[in-house]
Scaffold this motif. Structure first.
Motif, PDB file in Angstrom:
ATOM      1  N   GLN A  41     -32.127 -35.528  11.245  1.00 38.44           N
ATOM      2  CA  GLN A  41     -32.881 -34.325  10.916  1.00 38.44           C
ATOM      3  C   GLN A  41     -32.011 -33.400  10.084  1.00 38.44           C
ATOM      4  OE1 GLN A  41     -35.238 -34.128  14.335  1.00 38.44           O
ATOM      5  NE2 GLN A  41     -35.436 -31.921  14.197  1.00 38.44           N
ATOM      6  N   GLU A  42     -32.571 -32.862   9.018  1.00 37.49           N
ATOM      7  CA  GLU A  42     -31.808 -31.949   8.159  1.00 37.49           C
ATOM      8  C   GLU A  42     -31.319 -30.746   8.958  1.00 37.49           C
ATOM      9  OE1 GLU A  42     -31.108 -32.248   4.611  1.00 37.49           O
ATOM     10  OE2 GLU A  42     -31.486 -34.275   5.372  1.00 37.49           O
ATOM     11  N   GLU A  43     -32.272 -30.098   9.568  1.00 40.20           N
ATOM     12  CA  GLU A  43     -31.887 -28.956  10.393  1.00 40.20           C
ATOM     13  C   GLU A  43     -32.736 -28.960  11.647  1.00 40.20           C
ATOM     14  OE1 GLU A  43     -33.222 -25.222   8.611  1.00 40.20           O
ATOM     15  OE2 GLU A  43     -34.187 -26.471   7.122  1.00 40.20           O
ATOM     16  N   SER A  44     -32.218 -28.316  12.658  1.00 41.67           N
ATOM     17  CA  SER A  44     -32.918 -28.304  13.924  1.00 41.67           C
ATOM     18  C   SER A  44     -34.239 -27.558  13.786  1.00 41.67           C
ATOM     19  CB  SER A  44     -32.029 -27.625  14.953  1.00 41.67           C
ATOM     20  OG  SER A  44     -32.712 -27.542  16.153  1.00 41.67           O
ATOM     21  N   LEU A  45     -35.292 -28.144  14.361  1.00 40.04           N
ATOM     22  CA  LEU A  45     -36.614 -27.524  14.275  1.00 40.04           C
ATOM     23  C   LEU A  45     -36.892 -26.622  15.475  1.00 40.04           C
ATOM     24  CD1 LEU A  45     -38.559 -30.728  13.238  1.00 40.04           C
ATOM     25  CD2 LEU A  45     -37.803 -28.876  11.746  1.00 40.04           C
ATOM     26  N   HIS A  46     -35.886 -26.442  16.308  1.00 37.26           N
ATOM     27  CA  HIS A  46     -36.108 -25.662  17.521  1.00 37.26           C
ATOM     28  C   HIS A  46     -34.850 -24.870  17.828  1.00 37.26           C
ATOM     29  CE1 HIS A  46     -33.490 -28.368  19.735  1.00 37.26           C
ATOM     30  NE2 HIS A  46     -34.031 -29.310  18.992  1.00 37.26           N
ATOM     31  N   THR A  49     -30.273 -25.129  22.562  1.00 35.75           N
ATOM     32  CA  THR A  49     -28.954 -25.677  22.261  1.00 35.75           C
ATOM     33  C   THR A  49     -28.259 -26.151  23.536  1.00 35.75           C
ATOM     34  OG1 THR A  49     -27.850 -23.570  22.625  1.00 35.75           O
ATOM     35  CG2 THR A  49     -28.687 -23.978  20.400  1.00 35.75           C
ATOM     36  N   GLU A  50     -27.115 -26.801  23.331  1.00 41.24           N
ATOM     37  CA  GLU A  50     -26.308 -27.227  24.475  1.00 41.24           C
ATOM     38  C   GLU A  50     -25.849 -26.035  25.300  1.00 41.24           C
ATOM     39  OE1 GLU A  50     -22.935 -30.243  23.951  1.00 41.24           O
ATOM     40  OE2 GLU A  50     -24.353 -30.636  22.322  1.00 41.24           O
ATOM     41  N   LYS A  51     -25.571 -24.943  24.620  1.00 37.24           N
ATOM     42  CA  LYS A  51     -25.159 -23.714  25.293  1.00 37.24           C
ATOM     43  C   LYS A  51     -26.231 -23.273  26.302  1.00 37.24           C
ATOM     44  CE  LYS A  51     -22.946 -19.539  25.415  1.00 37.24           C
ATOM     45  NZ  LYS A  51     -23.940 -18.826  26.207  1.00 37.24           N
TER      46      LYS A  51
END
Ligand code: PLP
Length: 448
Positions: A41-46, A49-51
């Protein structure tokens, strides 16, 4: 059905575009591999995060002293709500015999069926969202701080505060149980909207804890709608939205971190040569979705997650395959959403989960109710573990992966076939330990 249209397309056109729809409409068992699986994926759509998972884990740790006090059965685990991971060699043998194929590698089950408090995977997400809410209210209206010993939340001052608030949820059963039990333990007023199919013992148990249960004659989606409307009318009312809740999702995602440690404890290695394959029963998608998100963030391309749905409720499969997610429902295609797997009886999938994970879910397979009962009996006989029908759906996966054309093609194309002897498969056993014995006996007899 023949001449009708779904979202402005004729059924015949849908079938031409997605030939599998024919099988879904005939409620045949299928094994669907996700064509988008693993695409970059180019960039996250959502925005999850892991944080966020770390925060959720830390919040559960803050509440552990409270949980330990309110639910003495969690004393052994110091207030951490967790379930065992165990090898199931006898079941593995039986499954191999049943399909006439060797199921290679190791087979484990993750027994969320035996999670404390509510005996299902909902003791992760549902409980977490109630705790999140309680902490938000308490830190706003009192001087509670994150470094306090949260066992003070059992005191009357806090109960009196929480009593002013109402938690509303629509549920086929287990979500209502988790939220009702934890909500009531903190002092919240809890209203659970349930569909008629929801089991009587669940309604009875909730009522015995002072939870208000509203029964609906229509199905689950309508129960959810009724809950949402009620909560909108009151600023001190909080609606827990099974179809698109971030908090539920994060509560489930924490399971992956705990699993990582349990794998280490069992000397199970997960790396490129030793893949991990996980089979998760799916209703609306939050439970299996959160777990998948957590596992993917830890094990990356070395873990492969398959979702399991009843042949009469292939909601996530339909949403992912068409890319329409929550805009499409199994009922649109005349599929009746009637199944003995009440925890999975969902016609419309979560759009939040489908979109976050459309490249991370390896595939979805479907299971007939008769097979769920058969698996229920097999697991009881071979491992002495008693689960509710929904929780058996994942146990069909290891067989179907080897026995179906699309399953084998998946293994070949991903270079997994040769690695299978060193692989570990986990079937996620999502519920069952709270089912009354008389009910469980009936399930078992169905399997006979
Ligand atoms: C809710 C539930 C699931 C699935 O979880 P979703 O978040 O609805 O996908 C699976 N098994 C059992 C027993 C459940 O109660």
């Amino acid at each position: 059905m023949k001449n009708s249209t779904v979202l402005e397309k004729k059924i015949e056109e849908w079938k031409a575009e997605f030939p599998l729809i024919e099988d879904l409409m005939s409620t045949r068992e299928v094994f669907w591999v996700n064509p988008l699986y693993g695409n970059k994926q180019e960039e996250s759509l959502h925005s999850i995060t892991e944080k966020d998972i770390q925060d959720a884990e830390a919040r559960l740790a803050r509440f552990a002293p409270f949980i330990m006090k309110a639910f003495p059965e969690t004393e052994q685990s110091n207030g951490i709500i967790e379930s065992p991971l165990a090898f199931i060699p006898n079941m593995q043998q039986k499954l191999s015999e049943l399909c006439g194929l060797n199921i290679p590698g190791k087979l484990c089950a993750k027994f969320d069926s035996h999670l404390p408090i509510s005996g299902s995977i909902k003791a992760r997400g549902g409980v977490y969202e109630v705790l999140y809410l309680a902490e938000a209210i308490a830190t706003k209206h009192t001087n509670l701080s994150w470094t306090d010993d949260y066992s003070i939340l059992k005191n009357d001052d806090f109960r009196n505060l929480f009593q002013e608030y109402t938690i509303v949820v629509g549920s086929t059963g287990n979500l209502g149980l988790s939220i009702g039990i934890m909500g009531a333990a903190l002092g919240f007023r809890v209203v659970v909207h349930m569909s008629v199919e929801a089991k009587q013992w669940k309604k009875d148990m909730l009522r015995s804890k002072g939870v208000i249960v509203v029964e609906h004659t229509a199905d689950y989606s309508q129960a959810v709608e009724a809950g949402r409307k009620e909560a909108e009318q009151d600023s001190k009312s909080y609606f827990i939205d099974d179809e698109s809740s971030r908090h539920l999702f994060l509560g489930y995602a924490v399971a992956a971190k705990r699993l990582q440690q349990q794998l280490i404890n069992l000397n199970i290695v997960v790396d490129e040569e030793h893949p991990l394959i996980v089979h998760l029963p799916c209703g609306v998608g939050g439970g299996p979705g959160g777990v998948t998100f957590g596992l993917k963030s830890i094990f990356k391309e070395n873990v492969h997650c398959f979702f399991a749905e009843p042949t009469h409720s292939p909601a996530m499969l339909l949403g992912l395959m068409t890319g329409l997610h929550e805009k499409i429902a199994v009922q649109d295609f005349g599929i009746d959403n009637r199944t003995a797997a009440d925890g999975l009886a969902v016609g419309r999938p979560s759009g939040l989960v489908g979109r976050i994970l459309e490249r991370d879910i390896a595939g979805v397979f479907t299971v007939q109710d008769e097979h769920l009962y058969l698996l229920l009996k097999m697991l009881a006989d071979s491992e002495n573990k008693f689960l509710e029908p929904s929780a058996l759906a994942g146990f069909f996966g290891p067989m179907q992966l080897m026995a179906t054309k699309s399953g084998r093609r998946f293994l070949k194309e991903r270079n997994l076939l040769d690695k299978m002897p060193g692989a570990t498969q986990i079937t996620w056993a999502t519920g069952g330990s709270m089912v009354p014995k008389t009910e469980m006996d009936k399930f078992y007899q169905q399997g006979v």
